[in-house]
Design a protein around this motif. Structure first.
Motif, short mmCIF file in Angstrom:
data_model
loop_
_atom_site.label_atom_id
_atom_site.label_comp_id
_atom_site.label_asym_id
_atom_site.label_seq_id
_atom_site.Cartn_x
_atom_site.Cartn_y
_atom_site.Cartn_z
N GLY A 1 0.92 -1.39 0.42
CA GLY A 1 0.40 0.30 0.26
C GLY A 1 0.68 1.52 -0.47
N GLN A 2 2.55 0.89 -0.39
CA GLN A 2 2.87 2.52 -0.76
C GLN A 2 2.62 3.17 -1.61
N HIS A 3 2.78 4.52 -1.94
CA HIS A 3 2.64 5.24 -2.92
C HIS A 3 4.37 5.44 -3.53
N THR A 4 3.96 4.56 -5.01
CA THR A 4 4.60 4.27 -5.50
C THR A 4 5.18 5.07 -7.13
N SER A 5 5.65 6.53 -7.09
CA SER A 5 5.49 7.76 -8.74
C SER A 5 7.04 6.92 -9.50
N VAL A 6 7.69 7.91 -8.54
CA VAL A 6 9.32 7.96 -9.40
C VAL A 6 10.28 6.62 -8.39
N THR A 7 10.05 6.27 -7.52
CA THR A 7 10.36 4.94 -6.95
C THR A 7 10.60 3.70 -8.33
N TYR B 1 5.80 12.34 0.05
CA TYR B 1 4.65 11.24 0.02
C TYR B 1 4.92 9.79 -0.51
N GLU B 2 5.94 10.11 -1.21
CA GLU B 2 6.38 8.19 -2.38
C GLU B 2 6.97 7.51 -1.17
N GLY B 3 6.87 6.98 -1.31
CA GLY B 3 7.25 5.33 -0.64
C GLY B 3 6.05 5.58 1.26
N MET B 4 5.33 6.54 0.91
CA MET B 4 4.06 5.93 2.64
C MET B 4 3.22 5.45 2.00
N THR B 5 2.64 5.04 3.27
CA THR B 5 0.81 4.62 2.77
C THR B 5 0.08 5.47 3.18
N SER B 6 -0.88 5.69 2.88
CA SER B 6 -2.97 6.47 2.64
C SER B 6 -2.34 6.38 4.10
N HIS B 7 -3.03 5.75 5.39
CA HIS B 7 -2.53 5.45 6.97
C HIS B 7 -1.02 6.13 7.04
N GLN B 8 -0.27 6.53 6.89
CA GLN B 8 1.12 7.39 7.38
C GLN B 8 0.57 8.95 6.86
N ILE B 9 -0.24 8.93 5.88
CA ILE B 9 0.16 10.25 5.64
C ILE B 9 -0.91 10.53 6.09
N ARG B 10 -2.10 9.94 6.44
CA ARG B 10 -3.45 10.22 7.70
C ARG B 10 -3.00 11.14 8.56
N GLU B 11 -1.83 10.30 9.40
CA GLU B 11 -1.74 10.21 10.48
C GLU B 11 -1.06 12.63 10.37
N GLN B 12 -0.56 12.68 9.73
CA GLN B 12 0.17 13.74 9.38
C GLN B 12 -1.26 15.18 8.79
N VAL B 13 -2.11 14.38 8.24
CA VAL B 13 -3.06 14.93 7.75
C VAL B 13 -3.88 14.00 7.69
N PRO B 14 -5.25 14.80 8.52
CA PRO B 14 -6.07 14.27 8.49
C PRO B 14 -7.15 14.22 7.97
N GLY B 15 -8.03 12.72 7.34
CA GLY B 15 -9.06 12.73 6.27
C GLY B 15 -7.70 13.27 4.21
N TRP B 16 -7.15 12.82 4.84
CA TRP B 16 -6.23 13.36 3.14
C TRP B 16 -6.72 11.83 2.40
N ARG B 17 -6.87 12.36 1.05
CA ARG B 17 -6.82 11.76 -0.19
C ARG B 17 -6.08 12.27 -1.08
N ILE B 18 -5.84 11.48 -1.83
CA ILE B 18 -4.21 12.27 -2.92
C ILE B 18 -5.49 12.95 -4.09
N TRP B 19 -7.11 12.56 -4.19
CA TRP B 19 -8.44 13.11 -5.12
C TRP B 19 -8.36 14.64 -5.32
N THR B 20 -8.35 14.83 -3.65
CA THR B 20 -8.66 16.00 -2.95
C THR B 20 -7.41 17.06 -2.18
N HIS B 21 -6.72 16.14 -1.55
CA HIS B 21 -5.37 17.08 -1.36
C HIS B 21 -4.13 17.43 -1.94
N PRO B 22 -3.23 18.21 -1.22
CA PRO B 22 -2.31 18.82 -2.35
C PRO B 22 -0.90 17.41 -1.76
N LEU B 23 -0.55 17.72 -2.98
CA LEU B 23 0.81 16.30 -2.42
C LEU B 23 2.19 17.38 -2.30
#
Length: 185
Positions: free
Chosen positions: A18-24, A84-106
């Motif tokens: 579940g880790q976000h993978t773009s450039v890796t 956020y590369e390499g992080m899971t959505s859960h890890q990102i939401r610990e920093q930014v509650p409610g974060w969704r890629i579709w609606t929040h900045p990266l």
């Protein structure tokens, strides 16, 4: 109108976790290799007049294992996740509650507008190609944005279109309107 087949790459270690993978640039897992090879039963390269792939190894390898020789199109790369590369959505939401890629900045990554512009170029290329069928080997978020651009739907709806690894989707037309013919096949 051209039919557009979208193929998400086979499983990688990070797609599995579940880790976000773009450039890796990860390779496929053994299961991902099997998913890619299984595409040979569903897809015949001779049926496609345009074959495109993201530049990332996982997408190119999926195409090759499925029997295709793709042309690399940089516009098919995955949405750049920046910090956020390499992080899971859960890890990102610990920093930014409610974060969704579709609606929040990266932070440090691509904006929604940049992703839409890039994938709209792919839609235009496919529609201008004049071929009966085209196929794109890409990624989970990028493929969903591409489909939403095809349909003319706001990408905030992307969360409503989950996409499994190794899945095949078909975009086309229903009468005069762009349509989803198959999803997650």
């Amino acid at each position: 109108m051209t039919e557009l087949y979208l193929v998400r790459h086979g499983e990688t270690a990070w797609s599995k976790s579940g880790q976000h993978t773009s450039v890796t640039d990860l390779d496929l897992t053994d299961h991902g290799v099997e998913e890619a090879k299984a595409l040979r039963q569903k897809l015949d390269p001779a049926d496609f007049g345009l074959v495109l792939s993201s530049p990332r190894l996982r997408a190119r390898r999926t195409a090759e294992l499925a029997g295709f020789t793709p042309e690399v199109d940089e516009n098919l790369a995955e949405w750049s996740y920046g910090d956020y590369e390499g992080m899971t959505s859960h890890q990102i939401r610990e920093q930014v509650p409610g974060w969704r890629i579709w609606t929040h900045p990266l932070p440090g990554g691509e904006t929604r507008t940049q992703v839409i512009d890039r994938l709209t170029k792919v839609v235009q290329r496919v529609q201008d190609s004049g071929v009966e069928r085209a196929i794109c080997f890409s990624h989970g978020h990028a493929s969903r944005v591409l489909a939403l651009c095809w349909l003319g739907i706001d990408i905030a709806r992307g969360q409503s279109f989950p996409l499994a690894t190794g899945a095949v989707c078909v975009l086309g037309q229903e009468k005069e309107s762009p349509a989803i013919i198959r999803w997650n096949a």
